[in-house]
Motif scaffolding. Structure first.
Motif, PDB file in Angstrom:
ATOM      1  N   GLY A   1      41.044  37.848  49.219  1.00  0.00           N
ATOM      2  CA  GLY A   1      41.910  38.789  49.913  1.00  0.00           C
ATOM      3  C   GLY A   1      41.202  39.620  50.971  1.00  0.00           C
ATOM      4  N   GLY A   2      39.869  39.668  50.924  1.00  0.00           N
ATOM      5  CA  GLY A   2      39.131  40.366  51.962  1.00  0.00           C
ATOM      6  C   GLY A   2      38.865  41.833  51.691  1.00  0.00           C
ATOM      7  N   ASP A   3      39.250  42.350  50.511  1.00  0.00           N
ATOM      8  CA  ASP A   3      38.965  43.745  50.197  1.00  0.00           C
ATOM      9  C   ASP A   3      37.836  43.812  49.164  1.00  0.00           C
ATOM     10  OD1 ASP A   3      40.223  42.859  47.936  1.00  0.00           O
ATOM     11  OD2 ASP A   3      41.710  44.465  47.838  1.00  0.00           O
ATOM     12  N   ALA A   4      37.757  44.905  48.435  1.00  0.00           N
ATOM     13  CA  ALA A   4      36.652  45.104  47.486  1.00  0.00           C
ATOM     14  C   ALA A   4      36.967  44.575  46.090  1.00  0.00           C
ATOM     15  CB  ALA A   4      36.310  46.591  47.411  1.00  0.00           C
ATOM     16  N   SER A   5      37.996  43.762  45.946  1.00  0.00           N
ATOM     17  CA  SER A   5      38.398  43.279  44.623  1.00  0.00           C
ATOM     18  C   SER A   5      37.270  42.544  43.912  1.00  0.00           C
ATOM     19  CB  SER A   5      39.625  42.365  44.745  1.00  0.00           C
ATOM     20  OG  SER A   5      40.749  43.067  45.195  1.00  0.00           O
ATOM     21  N   TRP A   6      36.559  41.658  44.613  1.00  0.00           N
ATOM     22  CA  TRP A   6      35.524  40.866  43.962  1.00  0.00           C
ATOM     23  C   TRP A   6      34.371  41.742  43.463  1.00  0.00           C
ATOM     24  CZ3 TRP A   6      34.874  36.859  41.261  1.00  0.00           C
ATOM     25  CH2 TRP A   6      33.601  36.316  41.035  1.00  0.00           C
ATOM     26  N   GLU A   7      34.005  42.768  44.219  1.00  0.00           N
ATOM     27  CA  GLU A   7      32.944  43.666  43.785  1.00  0.00           C
ATOM     28  C   GLU A   7      33.341  44.395  42.500  1.00  0.00           C
ATOM     29  OE1 GLU A   7      33.968  43.302  46.872  1.00  0.00           O
ATOM     30  OE2 GLU A   7      32.128  42.424  47.730  1.00  0.00           O
ATOM     31  N   ILE A   8      34.626  44.799  42.408  1.00  0.00           N
ATOM     32  CA  ILE A   8      35.112  45.477  41.203  1.00  0.00           C
ATOM     33  C   ILE A   8      35.119  44.512  40.020  1.00  0.00           C
ATOM     34  CG2 ILE A   8      37.122  46.585  40.149  1.00  0.00           C
ATOM     35  CD1 ILE A   8      37.829  47.654  42.934  1.00  0.00           C
ATOM     36  N   ILE A   9      35.588  43.289  40.238  1.00  0.00           N
ATOM     37  CA  ILE A   9      35.614  42.282  39.169  1.00  0.00           C
ATOM     38  C   ILE A   9      34.204  41.991  38.674  1.00  0.00           C
ATOM     39  CG2 ILE A   9      36.117  39.861  38.653  1.00  0.00           C
ATOM     40  CD1 ILE A   9      38.474  40.103  40.664  1.00  0.00           C
ATOM     41  N   SER A  10      33.256  41.837  39.608  1.00  0.00           N
ATOM     42  CA  SER A  10      31.868  41.539  39.227  1.00  0.00           C
ATOM     43  C   SER A  10      31.268  42.671  38.416  1.00  0.00           C
ATOM     44  CB  SER A  10      31.029  41.287  40.490  1.00  0.00           C
ATOM     45  OG  SER A  10      31.523  40.176  41.210  1.00  0.00           O
ATOM     46  N   ALA A  11      31.568  43.902  38.812  1.00  0.00           N
ATOM     47  CA  ALA A  11      31.026  45.060  38.089  1.00  0.00           C
ATOM     48  C   ALA A  11      31.594  45.143  36.675  1.00  0.00           C
ATOM     49  CB  ALA A  11      31.341  46.342  38.866  1.00  0.00           C
ATOM     50  N   VAL A  12      32.891  44.908  36.528  1.00  0.00           N
ATOM     51  CA  VAL A  12      33.518  44.949  35.208  1.00  0.00           C
ATOM     52  C   VAL A  12      32.985  43.816  34.334  1.00  0.00           C
ATOM     53  CG1 VAL A  12      35.695  44.716  33.953  1.00  0.00           C
ATOM     54  CG2 VAL A  12      35.607  46.091  36.034  1.00  0.00           C
ATOM     55  N   ALA A  13      32.852  42.609  34.914  1.00  0.00           N
ATOM     56  CA  ALA A  13      32.360  41.457  34.149  1.00  0.00           C
ATOM     57  C   ALA A  13      30.920  41.651  33.695  1.00  0.00           C
ATOM     58  CB  ALA A  13      32.480  40.190  34.991  1.00  0.00           C
ATOM     59  N   ALA A  14      30.139  42.372  34.489  1.00  0.00           N
ATOM     60  CA  ALA A  14      28.745  42.623  34.116  1.00  0.00           C
ATOM     61  C   ALA A  14      28.649  43.531  32.896  1.00  0.00           C
ATOM     62  CB  ALA A  14      27.999  43.238  35.296  1.00  0.00           C
ATOM     63  N   LYS A  15      29.640  44.403  32.716  1.00  0.00           N
ATOM     64  CA  LYS A  15      29.632  45.334  31.581  1.00  0.00           C
ATOM     65  C   LYS A  15      30.364  44.787  30.368  1.00  0.00           C
ATOM     66  CE  LYS A  15      31.555  48.680  33.816  1.00  0.00           C
ATOM     67  NZ  LYS A  15      32.150  50.012  34.102  1.00  0.00           N
ATOM     68  N   ASP A  16      31.374  43.949  30.593  1.00  0.00           N
ATOM     69  CA  ASP A  16      32.225  43.472  29.500  1.00  0.00           C
ATOM     70  C   ASP A  16      32.203  41.950  29.447  1.00  0.00           C
ATOM     71  OD1 ASP A  16      34.193  42.899  27.645  1.00  0.00           O
ATOM     72  OD2 ASP A  16      35.637  44.343  28.438  1.00  0.00           O
TER      73      ASP A  16
ATOM     74  N   SER B   1      32.072  31.147  43.543  1.00  0.00           N
ATOM     75  CA  SER B   1      31.095  31.693  42.602  1.00  0.00           C
ATOM     76  C   SER B   1      31.808  32.147  41.344  1.00  0.00           C
ATOM     77  CB  SER B   1      30.339  32.872  43.237  1.00  0.00           C
ATOM     78  OG  SER B   1      31.252  33.850  43.697  1.00  0.00           O
ATOM     79  N   ARG B   2      31.037  32.329  40.269  1.00  0.00           N
ATOM     80  CA  ARG B   2      31.561  32.758  38.981  1.00  0.00           C
ATOM     81  C   ARG B   2      30.678  33.841  38.405  1.00  0.00           C
ATOM     82  NH1 ARG B   2      32.490  27.089  38.399  1.00  0.00           N
ATOM     83  NH2 ARG B   2      34.662  26.573  37.936  1.00  0.00           N
ATOM     84  N   THR B   3      31.266  34.687  37.590  1.00  0.00           N
ATOM     85  CA  THR B   3      30.445  35.581  36.785  1.00  0.00           C
ATOM     86  C   THR B   3      29.979  34.798  35.576  1.00  0.00           C
ATOM     87  OG1 THR B   3      32.424  36.361  35.605  1.00  0.00           O
ATOM     88  CG2 THR B   3      31.719  37.618  37.529  1.00  0.00           C
ATOM     89  N   LYS B   4      29.081  35.374  34.805  1.00  0.00           N
ATOM     90  CA  LYS B   4      28.555  34.666  33.647  1.00  0.00           C
ATOM     91  C   LYS B   4      29.679  34.404  32.646  1.00  0.00           C
ATOM     92  CE  LYS B   4      27.107  38.724  30.954  1.00  0.00           C
ATOM     93  NZ  LYS B   4      27.712  39.747  31.795  1.00  0.00           N
ATOM     94  N   ALA B   5      29.558  33.307  31.880  1.00  0.00           N
ATOM     95  CA  ALA B   5      30.586  32.920  30.908  1.00  0.00           C
ATOM     96  C   ALA B   5      29.911  32.668  29.568  1.00  0.00           C
ATOM     97  CB  ALA B   5      31.323  31.686  31.372  1.00  0.00           C
ATOM     98  N   ASP B   6      29.733  33.723  28.778  1.00  0.00           N
ATOM     99  CA  ASP B   6      29.108  33.582  27.458  1.00  0.00           C
ATOM    100  C   ASP B   6      30.074  33.002  26.462  1.00  0.00           C
ATOM    101  OD1 ASP B   6      27.448  36.737  27.992  1.00  0.00           O
ATOM    102  OD2 ASP B   6      26.757  34.699  28.431  1.00  0.00           O
ATOM    103  N   ASP B   7      29.564  32.207  25.528  1.00  0.00           N
ATOM    104  CA  ASP B   7      30.401  31.645  24.488  1.00  0.00           C
ATOM    105  C   ASP B   7      30.812  32.739  23.501  1.00  0.00           C
ATOM    106  OD1 ASP B   7      28.514  28.586  24.345  1.00  0.00           O
ATOM    107  OD2 ASP B   7      30.383  29.039  25.393  1.00  0.00           O
TER     108      ASP B   7
END
Length: 316
Positions: free
Chosen positions: A48-63, A307-313
């Motif tokens: 979409g061209g906004d900051a959505s991916w940065e927010i998703i990456s930050a949330v995925a890094a914590k959860d 690209s993908r964030t990490k995907a732990d089992d």
């Protein structure tokens, strides 16, 4: 230790929703945690061209229960949902919009209805919070979808849906760039259910589905998943041919009975215009189908992941 996937996968296509994502995540987390089942949240960012991916990456890094997938370009809502469905590891898949018009607190209603034995459950709104033109376009789209799905349930279709993950096997090899999740689900089952939910006003940004896009989406559905346009063209051609024969019979009868010349040029020109229009209409419909066959022959992908964030089992 036995590895297993989550019970619920919540798939959310994201398009210019940076302002709504933190609140959406917070409310989703509270709702899904209350279900006392393992879950994952899959955000599919549709470039979409906004900051959505940065927010998703930050949330995925914590959860670790949050996963992000970023498309290489904007493919559209249904293509993004299909990407998320194929990424899902849960036994049940839930899809919903990113704009909080689908309240996350309503998800337990869909899960309870699904537990009654349905394969797919939709969450149609009690009252849609859109403008008049948008609502009218939505009605037309649902009529077209009913023709494409060949199911009365099409009138209850909503972007808020829950279904059993095994249904995706029916369209595992689907590769056309024209995607409609609801039609694809009918390839696997006819066991649909619905439960009405709240539909809240949009508070952040504007919908990516304008009236013109809905009309174009309806046209893509009717030509991409139905032979109705071809049947309409055939019926139109049949009636026009019968009309032409009637006119020819009338002209010949007058010619032989009155021993005069047939009606003049204006009448003849109007008949020619009718037939020419019918031919052009039919050629246009046939051309649309040929264009889709050409696109399929090129083996154009449904989507491409950047690209993908990490995907732990998940473990138990």
């Amino acid at each position: 230790m036995t590895k297993r996937g989550p019970a619920i996968s919540c798939v959310i296509p994201v398009y210019r929703a940076a302002a709504a994502l933190p609140e959406l995540y917070r409310r989703l987390l509270a709702t899904l945690t209350g279900e006392n089942q393992t879950f994952e949240i899959i955000f599919v960012e549709d470039c979409g061209g906004d900051a959505s991916w940065e927010i998703i990456s930050a949330v995925a890094a914590k959860d670790p229960r949050v996963r992000g997938v970023r498309m290489s370009r904007n493919y559209g809502q249904h293509n993004a949902i299909l990407c998320g469905i194929r990424e899902a590891r849960g036994e049940i898949i839930i899809t919903m919009d990113d704009d909080l018009q689908h309240p996350p607190e309503e998800l337990p209603k869909l899960l309870a209805k699904l537990a009654e034995g349905f394969d797919v459950v939709y969450g149609p709104p009690r009252e849609e919070k859109h403008g008049t033109l948008r609502n009218l376009a939505s009605m037309v789209t649902k009529w077209v979808l009913q023709e494409a799905m060949a199911a009365e349930m099409a009138r209850q279709v909503s972007a808020l849906r829950a279904f059993r993950t095994e249904l995706r096997e029916a369209f595992a090899n689907y590769q056309s760039s024209y995607v409609n999740i609801d039609v694809l689900l009918t390839w696997a089952t006819t066991n649909f259910g619905a439960v009405t939910v709240r539909h809240e006003p949009r508070t952040q940004g504007e919908s990516g589905y304008t009236t013109s896009k809905l009309v174009r989406h309806a046209f893509n559905m009717i030509t991409g998943f139905s032979t109705l346009p071809l049947q309409m063209a055939s019926i139109t051609g049949l009636f026009l041919a019968l009309f032409g024969f009637c006119v020819l019979f009338y002209v010949l009868v007058r010619h032989f009975m009155e021993d005069g010349a047939p009606p003049g040029f204006p009448f003849l020109a109007s008949i020619i215009a009718i037939f020419s229009g019918a031919q052009l209409f039919s050629i246009g419909i046939i051309g649309e189908y040929i264009a889709r066959m050409h696109s399929r022959a090129m083996d154009r992908p449904v989507y491409a992941v950047r690209s993908r964030t990490k995907a732990d089992d998940f473990t138990k």
